[in-house]
Design an enzyme around this catalytic site. Sequence first.
Site, PDB file in Angstrom:
ATOM      1  N   HIS A 151       0.699  -1.299   0.078  1.00 30.08           N
ATOM      2  CA  HIS A 151      -0.117   0.146   0.020  1.00 30.08           C
ATOM      3  C   HIS A 151       0.878   1.258   0.098  1.00 30.08           C
ATOM      4  O   HIS A 151       0.695   2.122  -0.850  1.00 30.08           O
ATOM      5  CB  HIS A 151      -0.918   0.164   1.091  1.00 30.08           C
ATOM      6  CG  HIS A 151      -2.044  -1.143   1.327  1.00 30.08           C
ATOM      7  ND1 HIS A 151      -1.744  -2.358   1.303  1.00 30.08           N
ATOM      8  CD2 HIS A 151      -3.183  -0.772   1.046  1.00 30.08           C
ATOM      9  CE1 HIS A 151      -3.003  -3.019   1.290  1.00 30.08           C
ATOM     10  NE2 HIS A 151      -3.994  -1.955   1.365  1.00 30.08           N
TER      11      HIS A 151
ATOM     12  N   HIS B 292      -0.021  -3.930   9.641  1.00 27.97           N
ATOM     13  CA  HIS B 292       1.065  -3.997   9.162  1.00 27.97           C
ATOM     14  C   HIS B 292       1.991  -3.528  10.672  1.00 27.97           C
ATOM     15  O   HIS B 292       1.436  -2.726  11.447  1.00 27.97           O
ATOM     16  CB  HIS B 292       1.638  -3.008   7.971  1.00 27.97           C
ATOM     17  CG  HIS B 292       1.271  -3.396   6.735  1.00 27.97           C
ATOM     18  ND1 HIS B 292       2.160  -4.724   6.345  1.00 27.97           N
ATOM     19  CD2 HIS B 292       0.253  -3.456   5.904  1.00 27.97           C
ATOM     20  CE1 HIS B 292       1.573  -5.043   5.162  1.00 27.97           C
ATOM     21  NE2 HIS B 292       0.661  -4.116   4.777  1.00 27.97           N
TER      22      HIS B 292
ATOM     23  N   ASP C 123       7.327  -2.735   8.507  1.00 28.47           N
ATOM     24  CA  ASP C 123       6.762  -3.084   7.131  1.00 28.47           C
ATOM     25  C   ASP C 123       6.436  -1.764   6.487  1.00 28.47           C
ATOM     26  O   ASP C 123       6.889  -1.568   5.319  1.00 28.47           O
ATOM     27  CB  ASP C 123       5.577  -3.844   7.359  1.00 28.47           C
ATOM     28  CG  ASP C 123       5.481  -5.147   7.900  1.00 28.47           C
ATOM     29  OD1 ASP C 123       6.503  -5.647   8.005  1.00 28.47           O
ATOM     30  OD2 ASP C 123       4.532  -5.716   8.633  1.00 28.47           O
TER      31      ASP C 123
END
Length: 286
Positions: A202, A242, A246
């Site tokens: 993302h 996450h 990350d």
Amino acid sequence: MKTISEAGAAATITPPVPNSYKRKQISVNGVDMENKNKQTNGITSDGAANGFYGVDPFFLKWTLRDVVNVAKHHWLPCFFGFGLLFFMPVEYTLHMVPSSSPPFDLGFVVTRRLHGLLSSWPELNTSLAGLNTVFVGMQTAYILWTWLVEGRPRATISALFMFTCRGVLGFSTQLPLPEEFLGSGADFPVGNVSFFLFFSGHVAGSLIASLDMRRMQRWELARAFDLLNVLQVIRLLGTRGHYTIDIAVGVGAGVLFDSLAGKYVECKQRKPIANTVTAKDGRRLF
């Protein structure tokens, strides 16, 4: 040997015999070039060293003014240097997290209130997940637009590089899902399916799109994407979707693969026209 007769007198001219080439005999304006090169490199003509093992250390020439100028004009590397000195003792004296305990994540600590709000209000969690999915669709549409419509493949190649690397790393090290994870059927990937935690696609995809917008001087759109990306990061940490690492690696991956894609495109553009792929109107596809 040639003999020349002038006015009845004979003169004999004997050409000089060339000597074998010796480097130390070469001189320019009376300067012995071999010894000059040795002195430049910190070595005297007799083999002795002027510096440490024939090297003249650069730091021995520093002055107080030089140190002040480094701190003034190169404050960022100095900051990282102090960071190194700070985290070395922190790392070596920190108590390791036991294997029976959940991982410690600073992002989870900061977003603890948001996590409590989302866990007690599932409708809000679903709404934010749906908005985040719309944002993922926006960045995907922009990246494809730059190639299919504008004919600029860099962002698309960057995304392909990034997601391939993410798949390899995510499969190689499969991190456990956080215990407090708040899933949603509206989140991307839609349907509460499994996904790789490391690293955040993302965040990396959003940054790739934002970097391309800046190259094209679409400043307002780039700032809007950056703001939405920050909100996305807060939501991902709040839902425990996450880990903080990350997110951080996702930012680095976006910058890295955008740079690699740029080098790839530049390399391909240097090749002969016969090796390029073009459309019917003559524009390059790659």
